[in-house]
Design an enzyme around this catalytic site. Structure first.
Site, PDB file in Angstrom:
ATOM      1  N   LYS A 273       1.112  -1.034  -0.025  1.00 51.57           N
ATOM      2  CA  LYS A 273       0.120  -0.084  -0.247  1.00 51.57           C
ATOM      3  C   LYS A 273       1.141   1.040   0.103  1.00 51.57           C
ATOM      4  CE  LYS A 273      -3.994  -1.593   2.257  1.00 51.57           C
ATOM      5  NZ  LYS A 273      -4.829  -1.480   2.790  1.00 51.57           N
TER       6      LYS A 273
ATOM      7  N   LYS B 155      -2.921   0.021   8.938  1.00 56.76           N
ATOM      8  CA  LYS B 155      -3.475  -0.444   8.272  1.00 56.76           C
ATOM      9  C   LYS B 155      -1.731  -1.323   7.706  1.00 56.76           C
ATOM     10  CE  LYS B 155      -5.796   2.255   5.836  1.00 56.76           C
ATOM     11  NZ  LYS B 155      -6.747   2.914   4.664  1.00 56.76           N
TER      12      LYS B 155
ATOM     13  N   GLY C 247      -9.281  -5.459   2.580  1.00 56.18           N
ATOM     14  CA  GLY C 247     -10.314  -6.403   3.597  1.00 56.18           C
ATOM     15  C   GLY C 247     -10.859  -5.768   4.872  1.00 56.18           C
TER      16      GLY C 247
ATOM     17  N   HIS D 209     -16.485   5.164   1.522  1.00 55.27           N
ATOM     18  CA  HIS D 209     -15.698   4.535   1.654  1.00 55.27           C
ATOM     19  C   HIS D 209     -16.050   4.320  -0.574  1.00 55.27           C
ATOM     20  CE1 HIS D 209     -12.568   1.119   0.381  1.00 55.27           C
ATOM     21  NE2 HIS D 209     -13.838   0.623  -0.415  1.00 55.27           N
TER      22      HIS D 209
ATOM     23  N   HIS E 257     -13.954  -2.650  10.132  1.00 56.51           N
ATOM     24  CA  HIS E 257     -13.130  -2.323   8.712  1.00 56.51           C
ATOM     25  C   HIS E 257     -13.680  -3.190   7.559  1.00 56.51           C
ATOM     26  CE1 HIS E 257     -11.663   0.658  10.802  1.00 56.51           C
ATOM     27  NE2 HIS E 257     -11.318  -0.056  11.813  1.00 56.51           N
TER      28      HIS E 257
ATOM     29  N   ARG F 245      -7.419  -7.002  -8.355  1.00 57.47           N
ATOM     30  CA  ARG F 245      -9.006  -8.630  -8.550  1.00 57.47           C
ATOM     31  C   ARG F 245     -10.107  -8.467  -9.009  1.00 57.47           C
ATOM     32  NH1 ARG F 245     -11.116  -7.844  -3.723  1.00 57.47           N
ATOM     33  NH2 ARG F 245      -9.281  -6.784  -1.968  1.00 57.47           N
TER      34      ARG F 245
END
Lengths: 175, 497, 497, 175
Positions: B117, B158, B164, B208, B235, B292
Site C-alpha cells: 500500500k 493498516k 479487506g 468509502h 473495517h 482482482r
C-alpha cells in the site's frame, strides 16, 4: 396435555385441544381457534384469526433437563421459548437452584491465540482475559465481573468448541 | 492466450460464481478443495475436482505448487484466482505464466506495484491522483509512534500487504496505538504472511467509494462507474451499492479519470478496483488499488448489465474490451448485503456449523450468490461469508425495499446469520437517506424485533403441537406406524418419556 | 381509489409474485386457499390467509361470493386476480367495485368487449387493426362445418371465451373438424364455463408475437414492446422471450401502435396484452386481447426494468403512468421457460405429486418465480406449472446460454419436470437461430441424454454405497447408533434383510 | 458385497470395497478408485479420475421384488438402474417369468371423462379407448396393440390414481 410456557421471565399455561378436526389453543385459560400444519420438517404454518405465521422450531438446550426448550425462528430471527410439564415444575420448585460460577466459556469454535492472565491473577470487570482467533479475526474475551482466576483449563494454541470451558474465576470474596 | 479449461483456485461463493460464467461460455471448470471442503458446493458444481490438502489455507488454497500441479494434471490452461488467497500473489501469477498457464488477472508487475500500500501511494501521487496524508513506508513501532504524533491523532493503522479490513484499526491516541500495534501486526501476519503496517491520517466520517476499472492487453481502459461501500463493521464491508448516493456526475467523471490514471501508470490488464475515501465536501483520496475481482462486483454488474467474469476471461484471451467508455450504461440502482454466518446477538461473533435449513429468496431483481447448500458446513477455517444477496431497482429506495423484501424471505437454520440485522438496516433512516460513513455501524443500533402477542401465541401453539406429536409417536409401539416413516422427524432425538 | 390491503384471488407462482411486490410497497396481503392448498407457498407468504372451500376451482377460487366475503372479513380494499380464475370475469369485477373494493384490472366493460374473441375481432377491425380471416360469431357445429369448407382448410378451432390454448386445435379437414368439435367444446366448457367455439383461417408456420400495453385512468397509453411466444406445445406457451428475433424496429412501432388502437377503442385501464400472429413476411394479425397480467410478463420486466405488478397497483390507485413512451427502455434480451410438472418421457403427461427435493438456480441475471417449495404438493386439480425460470443477457444468445446454465442447476425430485427438455431446447439449432413458429415442437425432437461410461460408473457406485450403508445400519441393533439419527435417511423404508 | 447391476439390458458385476480410507469400485472385475460422499440425504457426490458427478437417488419400484431399483437423477434427468443380489438372480433364473397382459393403466391421477369403447369391442392398434382429464387437459388413451376389450374396470366420472387399472385387453387370438 397442559404445559407451562416460559418466554424470558413470562410464564403462561398453554394447551392444544384437537377435537372433530378443530384445533383450539388455550392460553392462560382463554381459548382461540388455530389452524396449525407442519408444512416442512420442523416448520409450522399457523393461521390464527386470519393471520398467517410461519414458525420454524429448532430444539434448544435448556440448562434444566425437565424443561423442553425450543429456539423458534420467525423470519430468520431466533427466539427462545421453553415448555415445562407443570408437575415437574412443582417438583423443581421444591429443590434449590445451584448458583452459577464465574466460568469463561468459548463463544464460538476457534483457537486460543494468547492467554493474557495466569492462575491466581486478580482481574477487574472488563479486563481482557485471552484472545481467540476464529475465521481469521482475533477477538478479546473479557471478564464479566471482577474476580480471581482460579483455574485456566486451556493452553495457548489449543482449539476449542463452542461452550468449552476456558478458565474459571471466583469472586474476590471467596479468596 | 487460450482459455479452454479453467482451474478456480478458490472456494465458496466466488468459486461458484466463476463456474457459472465458465459454464455459460462452454468452458469446463476444475475445482480444488481442502479436506474439510470435500462436500462444498463448488466441488459439486465443477466438472472436475481435486483435493489439495488439509483445512488451513496455508496448507491448501495458498500452496502455489499444489494448484499448479492440479492445473497440469487436469489440463487446465487458465487459473482464475477469485478474490483473497492467491489473487494478489505476484509470485503465483509468475509461476503459472512460466508454466504456460494463463493467470486470469493483471500482470505480476502490476500486482507488485499495487501490492504494497505504501508503494501504491507513491504510484498514485506520481500519476497525479490525490492521496490521504500519511507515511510512505513501513517502520518500527517506535518510529510509527513518532510519525503519528507528528501527524496528529486520530490515525488509521493498516497492514501494508493487506486488504479487506484485516489488520486495520482506528487509533485515537498514543496509548491505543501502543496496545493496538502488536495486535494489528499479529492479524497482518496470520492473514497476509507479512507483519508490516503503516499509518495514515484518519478522515472524519469518511465515505468509502471505489471505481471499477478494466484494462485490456491493447492499452484500452474503461471505468464501470463507482460503488459505495461505506457501511462497514470492524473495517469489513457489510453493504455495498452502485452507484453512490454521494456522487454527482462531475465527481463520477473525476474519480473515473483519476482511477484510470493509476491503472495506466501500472499498465493494468483485467478487472481492478481503485478505492477512495471521500469527505463531506466531495474531496476524494486514493486509498489503495485491489488488483482482482472484488466481492462486491455484483452491484456493478446489475447497473451496467455486464458480466465482469466474462470480461476477465475475454481480456485474458487477449481480446479487446467489448465496449468503449461511451457505450457503458448506468441503469438504475443496486444493493448488496453480505450474508455472514455470525451472531448479531453476540456482537457478530462468527457462527460456524452445519446449515440445517436453507431457503433463499428469488423473484424479480433478486440475485443470490451463494457458496452453500442445505446440509453443508460453514467451516471455522475460512471467511464466514456464506452468500451475497443483491437486488436492483430503478431508484435507490426501490432497490432498498426490494432488498428488505428479499431478506424477509431468507431462511438459514442451524447457524446464526446477519439476515435479520440487514433487515433492520434497510429500515434505518440514516441508511435510507443515503447519509453513509464508514463508522455508521460503530454505535450499535441493532435490536431484536419484539415478539407481539399474536406471534407468541403462534410459536407456542407450534411448540405444543410439536411436543404433542412427539409424545404421541413415542407412546406408540415401534413398527405400529401409519406407514408414514418417522424418518423425516428430526425431532425424534429429543423425545423424553 | 385506495389500495392499502390487497387480497390475491389466486394461487401458485402468480400469487407469490404479487405478494412480493405488495411487500416491497409496504401493502399487507391476504391469501385465499382451497382445502388442498392449505400448505401452499402463497398461504405461507401472505400476511393473512383464509380458506374458501374444496379443491375444485369452481367450488373455491372461482366462487366470486367467497372471495368477496374474505375481502370484507379481512378489510382488504383491493383484489388482484392474477391470471386465469377470475382475472377476466367482468361480473366479478363489477361485484367487487359495487362493494367498494378496487379490482386491480381493467374496467368490466373492457373485459366484456375483449372477453368474446369474436366480439374482440369486430372491435379490432373497427379500430383499424389487422385481423386473421375468420368468422365473427359462434355457431352450431353444422354451420361451422359449412363456414370451414368455404374458408378452406387448415383452420383453427378456438374457444370463444378461452385463453391459454385451452380448447384450441388445428384442424386439417372436415373429418377432423367433426371429431374435434365436441372435444373442443368439452374443454371450453370445463375451463371457461361456456362451450362456444369459433373458427379462423390457419396461418402456416405462424409466429405468436404479443404487445404488452398499459393504460391509466387519465387516458394515457404506452406499449412496453413485444414478446415472442411461438414455442408452444398443444397450443400452450412453453418458452417466451422479449424482444422477438423476428421484429424489426419498424415492425415494433407498427405493432405497438396497432395494439394501442385496440386499447384505446375499449378505454383500457391497467396491464393488457394484444396478441398477434405474424407470418414470414412480417405481416401481423390481431388474435385476441388478454385483459390481465400475462404469465410471461417477467421477460418484459427484464428488458424494461419495470415492475408490472407495481404499475398495476399505481394505476388502480388512480395515479398516472410513471413513464411516457419515449422514456421506456429496451435493454438486452430475456428468456422465460415455464417449468411444468410433466413427464417428457411420457408425452409430457402431467406429473403431480409431492416435491421431495428442490434446488433452484440463482446467480447473475437469473430469476425464478416459483409457487412451490421442497415438501409441497403439486395438485392434480390445478395447472401443472410450478415455476417460471427467466434469464437476461445483453444479447439473445447470451440469454439462451444463461438459461441453459440455470436449467443445469435446477433440481426437482419426487415428480417429473420438463427442465431437461428445456435444456435440450436451449441447444436446438432452429431455436438458437431464432427460426421460431408455433408448430416447431410438433415433431418430437426430445431425446434423453445418453449416460456415458463415467456417469454409469458414478451412479452405480452411489447406488452400491447407498445399499451398503443401509444394510450395515439394518444389521446393527436398534439404539446402538453412533449418535447420528437415522432420521434423515429416507431410504430406511426400503431396507430388505 | 458383490451385486449385479442392471441398466436396461446391460448387466455388470459391481462391488464397492472400503479399506484404510480408500474406496475402490469394481466393475466387471476392473478396479478404479472413487471418492464418494453423501452430501445431502440421497444425494451423492462422486469423484472419479478427477471428474465430479452429483447423483441423486430415488428408490424406484421394480416389478421383481428381489431387485433393488433406483431412479438415479443426473442433472434433473432420471435414469433407472437396478441392483440384484447375484445369489437371488440364480434362483430367479430357475423360475418362469409371467407374461404381461394387455392392461391399460392410468398414466397419471385424473378423472375418466369418457369411455370410447365397451366390453367385448375389438380394437385396432392406436384406437382411442378413453379420455382422461387431469389439470384441465383432456388426454386420449389409445390401444398399444390390436385386441379385444375383455373388461372395463372404471366408469365415466371415476377418479383414478397413477397405475390404476382402467381396462383389460386380450389378444384377438385368445378370443
Amino acid at each position: 396435555m397442559k404445559r407451562t410456557l416460559l418466554i424470558g421471565k413470562e410464564t403462561h399455561d398453554v394447551e392444544l385441544l384437537r377435537q372433530d378436526g378443530v384445533t383450539t389453543f388455550l392460553w392462560d385459560g382463554a381459548a382461540q381457534a388455530v389452524d396449525i400444519v407442519e408444512v416442512e420438517p420442523g416448520c409450522w404454518s399457523v393461521i390464527l384469526g386470519g393471520k398467517s405465521v410461519d414458525v420454524r422450531l429448532d430444539a434448544a438446550k435448556n440448562p434444566d433437563p425437565d424443561v423442553q426448550g425450543f429456539r423458534a425462528t420467525l423470519y430468520d430471527e431466533p427466539y427462545e421459548f421453553a415448555l415445562q410439564d407443570p408437575r415437574k415444575a412443582l417438583l423443581a420448585a421444591a429443590g434449590g437452584a445451584a448458583g452459577s460460577g464465574g466460568t469463561l466459556t468459548a463463544p464460538m469454535p476457534g483457537k486460543v491465540v494468547k492467554l493474557l492472565v495466569k492462575d491466581g491473577d486478580l482481574v477487574t470487570e472488563g479486563q481482557p482475559l485471552l484472545i481467540m482467533e476464529a475465521m481469521k479475526m482475533q477477538n478479546e474475551l473479557r471478564a464479566s465481573s471482577a474476580g480471581k482466576v482460579s483455574k485456566i483449563t486451556v493452553q495457548e494454541g489449543a482449539t476449542v468448541e463452542t461452550g468449552g470451558t476456558l478458565m474459571i474465576l471466583v469472586a474476590p470474596e471467596a479468596n | 492466450m487460450p482459455v479452454t479449461k479453467v482451474l478456480i483456485a478458490n472456494r465458496g461463493e466466488i468459486a461458484c460464481r466463476v463456474i457459472r460464467t465458465c459454464r455459460e461460455m462452454g468452458i469446463p471448470t476444475v475445482a480444488v478443495y481442502s479436506d474439510v471442503d470435500r462436500g462444498a458446493l463448488h466441488v459439486r458444481m465443477a466438472d472436475e475436482a481435486y483435493c489439495i490438502g488439509p483445512a488451513p489455507a496455508r496448507e491448501s488454497y495458498l500452496v502455489v505448487e499444489k494448484i499448479l500441479n492440479v492445473a497440469k494434471q487436469s489440463g487446465a490452461d487458465a487459473i482464475h484466482p477469485g478474490y483473497g488467497f492467491l489473487s494478489e500473489n505476484a509470485e503465483a501469477a509468475k509461476l503459472f505464466e512460466a508454466n504456460g498457464i494463463t493467470f486470469i488477472g493483471p500482470r505480476p508487475e502490476s500486482i507488485v506495484q499495487m501490492g504494497s500500500k505504501t508503494a501504491a501511494r507513491v504510484v498514485a501521487i506520481e500519476a497525479g491522483c490525490p492521496v490521504v496524508p500519511g507515511i510512505q513506508e513501513t517502520m518500527s513501532d517506535e518510529d510509527l509512534l513518532l510519525e503519528a504524533e507528528k501527524m496528529g491523532f486520530p490515525i488509521m493503522v493498516k497492514a501494508a500487504m493487506g486488504g479487506g479490513g484485516k489488520g486495520m484499526r482506528l487509533v485515537k491516541n498514543a496509548e491505543e496505538l501502543k496496545t493496538g500495534l502488536p495486535r494489528a501486526r499479529g492479524e497482518a501476519l496470520s492473514s497476509f504472511g507479512d507483519d508490516s503496517v503503516y499509518i495514515e491520517k484518519a478522515i472524519i466520517q469518511p465515505r468509502h467509494i471505489e471505481i471499477q476499472i478494466f484494462g485490456d492487453q491493447h492499452g484500452n481502459y474503461v471505468y464501470l462507474w463507482e460503488r459505495e461501500c461505506s457501511v462497514q463493521r470492524r473495517h469489513q464491508k457489510v453493504i455495498e451499492e452502485a452507484p453512490s448516493p454521494h456522487v454527482t456526475p462531475e465527481m463520477r467523471a473525476a474519480m473515473g479519470e483519476a482511477a484510470l490514471k493509476v491503472a495506466r501508470a501500472v499498465n493494468y490488464v483485467g478487472a481492478g478496483t481503485v478505492e477512495f475515501l471521500a469527505d463531506a465536501d466531495r474531496n476524494f483520496y486514493f486509498l489503495e488499488m485491489n488488483t482482482r475481482l472484488q466481492v462486491e462486483h455484483c452491484v456493478t454488474e446489475w447497473i451496467t448489465g455486464l458480466d465482469l467474469v466474462k470480461w476477465q476471461i475475454l481480456v485474458a484471451r487477449g481480446e479487446k474490451l467489448p465496449l468503449t467508455q461511451s457505450e457503458i450504461k448506468l441503469n438504475g440502482w443496486a444493493m448488496e448485503c453480505r450474508i455472514y454466518a455470525e451472531d448479531p446477538d453476540k456482537n457478530f461473533m462468527p457462527s460456524p456449523g452445519k446449515i440445517s435449513f436453507l431457503r433463499t429468496p428469488s423473484g424479480p431483481n433478486v440475485r443470490d450468490d451463494s457458496g452453500v447448500y442445505e446440509g453443508s458446513e460453514v467451516s471455522m477455517f475460512y471467511d464466514p461469508m456464506i452468500s451475497k444477496l443483491s437486488t436492483w431497482g430503478p431508484t435507490r429506495l426501490e432497490a432498498i425495499d426490494k432488498m428488505r423484501t428479499a431478506l424477509g424471505e431468507y431462511r438459514i437454520g442451524g447457524i446464526r446469520s446477519n439476515v435479520a440485522f440487514h433487515e433492520v438496516l434497510m429500515q434505518h433512516e440514516p441508511f435510507r437517506s443515503g447519509s453513509l460513513h464508514t463508522g455508521m455501524l460503530d454505535k450499535p443500533f441493532w435490536k431484536k424485533k419484539e415478539v407481539g402477542p399474536n406471534l407468541k401465541f403462534a410459536v407456542a401453539a407450534a411448540m405444543v403441537a410439536e411436543l404433542d406429536d412427539e409424545e404421541r409417536r413415542a407412546s406408540q409401539p415401534v413398527g405400529s406406524g401409519d406407514g408414514k416413516p418417522d424418518a423425516w422427524k428430526h425431532w425424534g432425538k429429543f423425545n423424553r418419556l
